[in-house]
Design an enzyme around this catalytic site. Structure first.
Site, mmCIF file in Angstrom:
data_model
loop_
_atom_site.group_PDB
_atom_site.id
_atom_site.type_symbol
_atom_site.label_atom_id
_atom_site.label_comp_id
_atom_site.label_asym_id
_atom_site.label_seq_id
_atom_site.Cartn_x
_atom_site.Cartn_y
_atom_site.Cartn_z
ATOM 1 N N LEU A 17 -11.009 -54.829 20.407
ATOM 2 C CA LEU A 17 -11.718 -53.383 19.725
ATOM 3 C C LEU A 17 -10.719 -52.538 18.142
ATOM 4 O O LEU A 17 -9.634 -52.492 18.389
ATOM 5 C CB LEU A 17 -11.342 -52.691 21.392
ATOM 6 C CG LEU A 17 -10.344 -51.297 21.454
ATOM 7 C CD1 LEU A 17 -11.553 -50.750 21.438
ATOM 8 C CD2 LEU A 17 -9.157 -50.685 22.841
ATOM 9 N N GLY A 44 -14.185 -57.041 15.064
ATOM 10 C CA GLY A 44 -14.130 -58.033 15.582
ATOM 11 C C GLY A 44 -15.397 -58.660 14.198
ATOM 12 O O GLY A 44 -16.525 -58.531 14.277
ATOM 13 N N ASN A 180 -15.474 -62.736 -0.157
ATOM 14 C CA ASN A 180 -15.386 -61.172 -0.708
ATOM 15 C C ASN A 180 -14.681 -62.225 -2.880
ATOM 16 O O ASN A 180 -13.673 -63.025 -2.519
ATOM 17 C CB ASN A 180 -14.943 -60.137 -0.665
ATOM 18 C CG ASN A 180 -13.364 -59.890 -0.346
ATOM 19 O OD1 ASN A 180 -12.160 -60.311 -0.662
ATOM 20 N ND2 ASN A 180 -13.004 -59.180 0.944
ATOM 21 N N ILE A 228 -15.429 -51.350 6.876
ATOM 22 C CA ILE A 228 -15.474 -52.033 7.947
ATOM 23 C C ILE A 228 -16.582 -53.336 8.554
ATOM 24 O O ILE A 228 -16.191 -54.948 7.858
ATOM 25 C CB ILE A 228 -14.087 -51.507 9.282
ATOM 26 C CG1 ILE A 228 -13.795 -51.016 8.642
ATOM 27 C CG2 ILE A 228 -14.220 -52.467 10.506
ATOM 28 C CD1 ILE A 228 -13.107 -50.160 10.100
ATOM 29 N N ASP A 232 -19.334 -57.543 7.230
ATOM 30 C CA ASP A 232 -20.053 -59.227 7.853
ATOM 31 C C ASP A 232 -21.443 -58.549 8.185
ATOM 32 O O ASP A 232 -21.953 -59.449 8.443
ATOM 33 C CB ASP A 232 -19.394 -58.582 9.900
ATOM 34 C CG ASP A 232 -18.060 -58.242 9.962
ATOM 35 O OD1 ASP A 232 -17.131 -59.407 8.804
ATOM 36 O OD2 ASP A 232 -16.988 -57.701 10.043
ATOM 37 N N GLN A 265 -22.736 -45.963 7.460
ATOM 38 C CA GLN A 265 -22.200 -45.602 9.041
ATOM 39 C C GLN A 265 -20.976 -45.354 9.524
ATOM 40 O O GLN A 265 -19.966 -46.354 8.702
ATOM 41 C CB GLN A 265 -23.588 -46.640 9.432
ATOM 42 C CG GLN A 265 -24.787 -46.334 9.333
ATOM 43 C CD GLN A 265 -25.602 -47.182 9.962
ATOM 44 O OE1 GLN A 265 -25.390 -46.906 11.477
ATOM 45 N NE2 GLN A 265 -26.719 -47.627 9.258
#
Length: 282
Positions: A17, A44, A180, A228, A232, A265
């Protein structure tokens, strides 16, 4: 490779979360900043990658753990809504993992992760098929990642984040590692890896085979809202691109386009189109 004849990407990793405070700038040590905006959303690294893979490819499989609590149920609902199979996500008595995140007006962030149930991920009862691709990260126990790499007979990719020392056995086993630029510098063991994709933010990405650069793709301009989940999304897109038979350059370029879409986004699990749309866009 025809994607319609392949298994969905399997992701082994964390489910959190995300509790996010958005402010004009990041605080310095000991500083308090007011006028922040608080939000919560699914996160996550593992769940982000699984959700991205499902949206890009139509389906994905998640291996992980959540707490038997409201947050865990919320995270599983979000994954299911994205198209992820959560049958191999365990429910633990430990609370669901939580990430405390501060994001500034430029999309830069500071993150503290509280692992919770992610520290109790296990592979009991989990089967791997030779023709499936497994993608993992390091927000679950390194021992579990190593165990999965040993047990899985097929293609194994690792997003080596957060950066930490890696056993030689794992580096040698991985068909692909993704990091990265900072992680690439912090993990010298990667110089011994067979194949490493490195992301450079707005400057794009590159692919190194046995330490030698073999492909590079430029970044795309994008308005940055939240960084964030961008890395991913890149990971899922690049692995799927290679699986679908794209050239190294095409896979990097498509993954860069997916990452650029993601940073625009607010969600760590952004709404994405199918991968082929990003291929034709570049």
């Amino acid at each position: 490779m025809n994607p319609s004849t392949t298994k969905p990407l399997t992701v082994l990793g964390s489910i959190n979360l995300d509790i996010i405070a958005t402010a004009g700038r990041l605080p310095t040590a000991g500083e308090t900043i007011g006028d922040g905006t608080l939000s919560r959303q699914p996160g996550g690294k593992g769940a982000n990658q699984a959700a991205a893979a499902a949206r890009l490819d139509g389906a994905a499989r998640m291996i992980g753990a959540v707490g038997n609590d409201d947050a865990g149920r919320e995270m599983l609902d979000a994954l299911t809504s994205a198209g992820v199979d959560v049958a191999d996500v365990a429910r633990r008595s430990t609370p669901t993992g939580t990430a405390l995140i501060v994001v500034d007006s430029e999309g830069e962030n500071q993150i503290v992760v509280c692992p919770g149930a992610n520290a109790e991920v296990a592979l009991d009862g989990v089967a791997f098929a030779e023709d499936e691709i497994v993608l993992s990260q390091l927000e679950v126990g390194l021992d579990i990642v190593v165990e999965a790499a040993r047990r899985h007979p097929g293609y194994f990719a690792l997003n080596a984040a957060p950066a930490q020392p890696l056993p030689a056995e794992l580096v040698q086993r991985c068909d692909l590692l993704i990091v990265n630029e900072t992680e690439y510098e912090l993990i010298p063991e990667l110089s011994e890896a067979r194949l490493v994709a490195v992301t450079y933010g707005k400057d794009g990405s590159a692919l190194f085979r046995d330490g030698k650069e073999v492909a590079r793709a430029a970044g795309l301009s994008a308005k940055v809202v939240n960084t964030i989940g961008a890395g991913d999304a890149f990971c899922a897109a690049f692995v799927l691109g290679l699986r679908n038979g794209l050239s190294d350059e095409q896979a990097l370029a498509a993954a860069n386009a997916v990452g650029a879409d993601a940073v625009g986004q607010a969600s760590s699990q952004p709404e994405l189109g199918r991968l082929e749309g990003y291929v034709t866009a570049v």
